[in-house]
Design a protein around this motif. Structure first.
Motif, PDB file in Angstrom:
ATOM      1  N   ARG A  49      -6.666   2.951  -5.962  1.00 58.63           N
ATOM      2  CA  ARG A  49      -7.288   4.098  -4.459  1.00 58.63           C
ATOM      3  C   ARG A  49      -8.158   3.646  -4.901  1.00 58.63           C
ATOM      4  O   ARG A  49      -9.063   5.299  -5.174  1.00 58.63           O
ATOM      5  CB  ARG A  49      -5.775   5.210  -4.485  1.00 58.63           C
ATOM      6  N   PRO A  50      -8.978   3.336  -3.858  1.00 54.42           N
ATOM      7  CA  PRO A  50     -10.531   3.416  -3.679  1.00 54.42           C
ATOM      8  C   PRO A  50     -10.988   4.493  -2.743  1.00 54.42           C
ATOM      9  O   PRO A  50      -9.810   4.528  -2.491  1.00 54.42           O
ATOM     10  CB  PRO A  50     -10.885   2.073  -3.511  1.00 54.42           C
ATOM     11  N   ILE A  60      -5.508  -7.424  -4.234  1.00 57.65           N
ATOM     12  CA  ILE A  60      -6.362  -5.995  -4.221  1.00 57.65           C
ATOM     13  C   ILE A  60      -6.440  -5.243  -2.896  1.00 57.65           C
ATOM     14  O   ILE A  60      -5.112  -3.994  -3.446  1.00 57.65           O
ATOM     15  CB  ILE A  60      -7.670  -5.969  -4.608  1.00 57.65           C
ATOM     16  N   ARG A  61      -5.463  -5.796  -2.220  1.00 56.51           N
ATOM     17  CA  ARG A  61      -5.736  -4.941  -0.708  1.00 56.51           C
ATOM     18  C   ARG A  61      -3.936  -4.616  -0.952  1.00 56.51           C
ATOM     19  O   ARG A  61      -3.592  -3.221  -1.032  1.00 56.51           O
ATOM     20  CB  ARG A  61      -5.918  -5.528   0.688  1.00 56.51           C
ATOM     21  N   TYR A  62      -2.876  -5.199  -1.064  1.00 54.34           N
ATOM     22  CA  TYR A  62      -2.104  -5.603  -1.381  1.00 54.34           C
ATOM     23  C   TYR A  62      -1.587  -3.676  -2.420  1.00 54.34           C
ATOM     24  O   TYR A  62      -0.597  -2.930  -2.343  1.00 54.34           O
ATOM     25  CB  TYR A  62      -0.755  -6.788  -1.537  1.00 54.34           C
ATOM     26  N   TYR A  63      -2.002  -4.496  -3.576  1.00 52.35           N
ATOM     27  CA  TYR A  63      -1.775  -3.163  -4.294  1.00 52.35           C
ATOM     28  C   TYR A  63      -2.913  -1.887  -3.955  1.00 52.35           C
ATOM     29  O   TYR A  63      -1.796  -1.253  -4.289  1.00 52.35           O
ATOM     30  CB  TYR A  63      -2.357  -3.536  -5.636  1.00 52.35           C
ATOM     31  N   GLU A  64      -3.332  -2.129  -3.042  1.00 53.29           N
ATOM     32  CA  GLU A  64      -4.056  -0.598  -2.358  1.00 53.29           C
ATOM     33  C   GLU A  64      -2.660  -0.469  -1.694  1.00 53.29           C
ATOM     34  O   GLU A  64      -2.698   0.650  -1.712  1.00 53.29           O
ATOM     35  CB  GLU A  64      -5.380  -0.684  -2.027  1.00 53.29           C
ATOM     36  N   ASP A  65      -2.029  -1.127  -0.735  1.00 54.24           N
ATOM     37  CA  ASP A  65      -1.052  -0.550  -0.011  1.00 54.24           C
ATOM     38  C   ASP A  65       0.024   0.178  -0.873  1.00 54.24           C
ATOM     39  O   ASP A  65       0.645   0.944   0.014  1.00 54.24           O
ATOM     40  CB  ASP A  65      -0.576  -1.564   0.906  1.00 54.24           C
TER      41      ASP A  65
END
Length: 135
Positions: free
Chosen positions: A27-28, A17-22
């Motif tokens: 974009r939470p 999830i953090r990778y997908y955000e990066d």
């Protein structure tokens, strides 16, 4: 929602999830203290991405699929074109794997699998110029 809750709800790891955000796939929002604040829409996107990845779509293809999903004016032909190209790659890979399987099955059948040192599997791996030689 916290990332642990979203991970459980989406079936993805917090690291993914953090990778997908990066890389900008999700974009939470951020709370005042800087923590990620996920909403149900984020969970839905992450489930969408998890399913697309499970079907073998690349990250770039997932980005395109997500963009098409969010575009209500999209043409389904665009989605079909992308999916059909992916299907052709899968078919090529299956054909390649079937060829590998056939070759390996033949080699396994040719090998006596006993105490003799002769091994058609190793001879094939060594190549025709080195058949029977030892490393």
């Amino acid at each position: 929602m916290k990332i642990a809750d979203v991970a459980e709800a989406s079936g993805l790891s917090a690291k993914t999830i953090r990778y997908y955000e990066d890389i900008g796939l999700v974009r939470p929002m951020r709370s005042e203290n800087g923590y990620r604040a996920f909403v149900e829409t984020d969970v839905h996107k992450l489930r969408f991405l998890a399913r697309a990845r499970s079907l073998g779509f690349s990250i770039d293809e997932c980005r395109t699929l997500l963009s098409l999903y969010e575009d209500r004016a999209r043409a389904s032909a665009d989605v079909k074109t992308l999916a059909a190209a992916h299907l052709r790659r899968i078919d090529r890979k299956i054909a390649e794997l079937e060829g590998l399987r056939g070759t390996l099955a033949t080699l396994v059948a040719q090998c006596h699998g006993d105490e003799r040192p002769e091994c058609p599997i190793l001879d094939d791996l060594a190549g025709p110029a080195h058949a029977g030689e030892r490393c």
